[in-house]
Design a protein around this motif. Structure first.
Motif, PDB file in Angstrom:
ATOM      1  N   LYS A   1      -1.409  -5.147  13.040  1.00 55.32           N
ATOM      2  CA  LYS A   1      -1.879  -4.118  12.111  1.00 55.32           C
ATOM      3  C   LYS A   1      -3.288  -3.694  12.489  1.00 55.32           C
ATOM      4  O   LYS A   1      -4.064  -4.476  13.030  1.00 55.32           O
ATOM      5  CB  LYS A   1      -1.831  -4.601  10.666  1.00 55.32           C
ATOM      6  N   LYS A   2      -3.583  -2.441  12.223  1.00 60.37           N
ATOM      7  CA  LYS A   2      -4.872  -1.840  12.579  1.00 60.37           C
ATOM      8  C   LYS A   2      -5.430  -1.156  11.340  1.00 60.37           C
ATOM      9  O   LYS A   2      -4.721  -0.418  10.645  1.00 60.37           O
ATOM     10  CB  LYS A   2      -4.673  -0.828  13.696  1.00 60.37           C
ATOM     11  N   GLN A   3      -6.715  -1.409  11.059  1.00 63.07           N
ATOM     12  CA  GLN A   3      -7.353  -0.813   9.889  1.00 63.07           C
ATOM     13  C   GLN A   3      -8.249   0.343  10.304  1.00 63.07           C
ATOM     14  O   GLN A   3      -9.107   0.193  11.168  1.00 63.07           O
ATOM     15  CB  GLN A   3      -8.178  -1.853   9.141  1.00 63.07           C
TER      16      GLN A   3
ATOM     17  N   SER B   1     -10.735   3.778   8.842  1.00 63.97           N
ATOM     18  CA  SER B   1     -11.658   4.050   7.735  1.00 63.97           C
ATOM     19  C   SER B   1     -11.138   5.116   6.779  1.00 63.97           C
ATOM     20  O   SER B   1     -11.689   5.265   5.679  1.00 63.97           O
ATOM     21  CB  SER B   1     -13.024   4.484   8.292  1.00 63.97           C
TER      22      SER B   1
ATOM     23  N   THR C   1      -5.861  10.861  10.989  1.00 64.32           N
ATOM     24  CA  THR C   1      -6.398  10.427   9.703  1.00 64.32           C
ATOM     25  C   THR C   1      -7.070  11.599   9.001  1.00 64.32           C
ATOM     26  O   THR C   1      -7.314  12.650   9.595  1.00 64.32           O
ATOM     27  CB  THR C   1      -7.420   9.285   9.895  1.00 64.32           C
TER      28      THR C   1
ATOM     29  N   LEU D   1       0.700  -0.259  10.676  1.00 63.38           N
ATOM     30  CA  LEU D   1       1.444  -1.501  10.846  1.00 63.38           C
ATOM     31  C   LEU D   1       2.565  -1.326  11.851  1.00 63.38           C
ATOM     32  O   LEU D   1       3.240  -0.294  11.880  1.00 63.38           O
ATOM     33  CB  LEU D   1       2.048  -1.957   9.512  1.00 63.38           C
TER      34      LEU D   1
ATOM     35  N   LYS E   1      -4.339   3.757   2.539  1.00 62.24           N
ATOM     36  CA  LYS E   1      -5.560   2.952   2.623  1.00 62.24           C
ATOM     37  C   LYS E   1      -5.999   2.735   4.065  1.00 62.24           C
ATOM     38  O   LYS E   1      -6.881   1.919   4.345  1.00 62.24           O
ATOM     39  CB  LYS E   1      -5.348   1.618   1.915  1.00 62.24           C
ATOM     40  N   GLY E   2      -5.365   3.451   5.001  1.00 63.79           N
ATOM     41  CA  GLY E   2      -5.820   3.456   6.378  1.00 63.79           C
ATOM     42  C   GLY E   2      -5.252   2.368   7.259  1.00 63.79           C
ATOM     43  O   GLY E   2      -5.735   2.163   8.376  1.00 63.79           O
ATOM     44  N   GLN E   3      -4.203   1.685   6.823  1.00 69.72           N
ATOM     45  CA  GLN E   3      -3.604   0.658   7.670  1.00 69.72           C
ATOM     46  C   GLN E   3      -2.460   1.238   8.501  1.00 69.72           C
ATOM     47  O   GLN E   3      -1.645   2.014   8.003  1.00 69.72           O
ATOM     48  CB  GLN E   3      -3.068  -0.506   6.836  1.00 69.72           C
TER      49      GLN E   3
ATOM     50  N   GLU F   1       0.843  -1.199   0.000  1.00 66.31           N
ATOM     51  CA  GLU F   1       0.000   0.000   0.000  1.00 66.31           C
ATOM     52  C   GLU F   1       0.878   1.249   0.000  1.00 66.31           C
ATOM     53  O   GLU F   1       1.946   1.262   0.626  1.00 66.31           O
ATOM     54  CB  GLU F   1      -0.933   0.006   1.221  1.00 66.31           C
TER      55      GLU F   1
ATOM     56  N   THR G   1      -0.598   3.926   6.056  1.00 66.37           N
ATOM     57  CA  THR G   1      -0.754   3.909   4.603  1.00 66.37           C
ATOM     58  C   THR G   1      -1.937   4.776   4.178  1.00 66.37           C
ATOM     59  O   THR G   1      -2.781   5.158   4.984  1.00 66.37           O
ATOM     60  CB  THR G   1      -0.993   2.480   4.096  1.00 66.37           C
TER      61      THR G   1
END
Length: 246
Positions: free
Chosen positions: A132-134, A136, A154, A121, A117-119, A99, A115
């Motif tokens: 890892k955390k996702q 929105s 974010t 790590l 894409k919202g990850q 990503e 990233t």
């Protein structure tokens, strides 16, 4: 047979013709001087600079920042790689995390990276993922560490406090954004008892370590593009911040 024309007579005719054809009765002469060659300018102030290319890391976002820890330079790129460069030996390592990266990487005994894409790590230096955390929304700001916690912002104007050990979200602080903004990101400033951060709604906030608002102050003027993207600077009695509206 024509008679031989006297040179003096011929010169008289030429002079008469020149005066007759000139309304000003003057002869204008133009003298062009050859310009001197431009001297090469040398500076006596600037010292000689040696530029050394360490490594090509591919495309890097204008939001990304270099992070240095223990003589190692960390930078993420939009080609989905983390690069680690030893500043003494110039040895290079890179990990493909699949990503794009536009956030500043944070590192200590582990590597923390967000990233687009919202990850978020947590990795070791072999590239293995610890957790890892996702989220929105994309992580595009700086990852700041304080007291064993990570502070991550974010793009939806939300600040998260996250436990470094296991990735647990301790709290989140969210405020609505302005109708139009430049989507910049203020770096949170962590002190012993408070957190200072600006948002795209033109406000600067002071929070407790538990994520509760202590106060807010309007910095950006107007309603559009009022982002407070600067990192607040603190003195013993004041807090300084700027907005994109000046």
């Amino acid at each position: 047979m024509l008679k031989k024309i006297s040179p003096l007579f011929l010169l008289s005719i030429i002079i008469f013709s020149m005066y007759s054809c000139s309304s000003t009765k003057h002869i204008n002469l133009t003298v062009e001087e050859k310009p001197l060659p431009i001297a090469k300018q040398t500076s006596i102030v600037s010292p000689p600079v040696k530029v050394e290319k360490i490594y090509s890391v591919g495309p890097v976002s204008y939001r990304a920042k270099i992070f240095i820890y223990n003589d190692t330079l960390f930078i993420g790129s939009t080609n989905k790689h983390i690069y680690m460069i030893n500043l003494r030996t110039h040895d290079i390592k890179s990990f493909d995390i699949k990503e794009p990266i536009e956030a500043e990487i944070y590192a200590d005994n582990y590597i923390y990276v967000g990233t687009t894409k919202g990850q978020l790590l947590k990795m070791d230096y072999k590239g293995d993922i610890i957790w890892k955390k996702q989220f929105s929304f994309p992580i595009v700001g700086s990852i700041v560490e304080g007291g064993g916690y990570l502070y991550v912002t974010t793009t939806n104007n939300t600040l998260y406090k996250i436990d470094k050990l296991d990735g647990k979200i301790m709290w989140e602080f969210h405020r609505n954004t302005a109708p139009m903004s430049v989507k910049g990101f203020s770096v949170p400033v962590i002190t012993n008892d408070a957190i200072y951060i600006g948002f795209d709604n033109g406000m600067l906030y002071k929070l407790t370590k538990n994520g509760d608002e202590i106060w807010e102050v309007k910095v950006g003027k107007g309603e559009l593009f009022v982002d407070v993207d600067s990192k607040a600077e603190l003195t013993s009695s004041h807090v300084y911040a700027t907005s994109t509206t000046g």
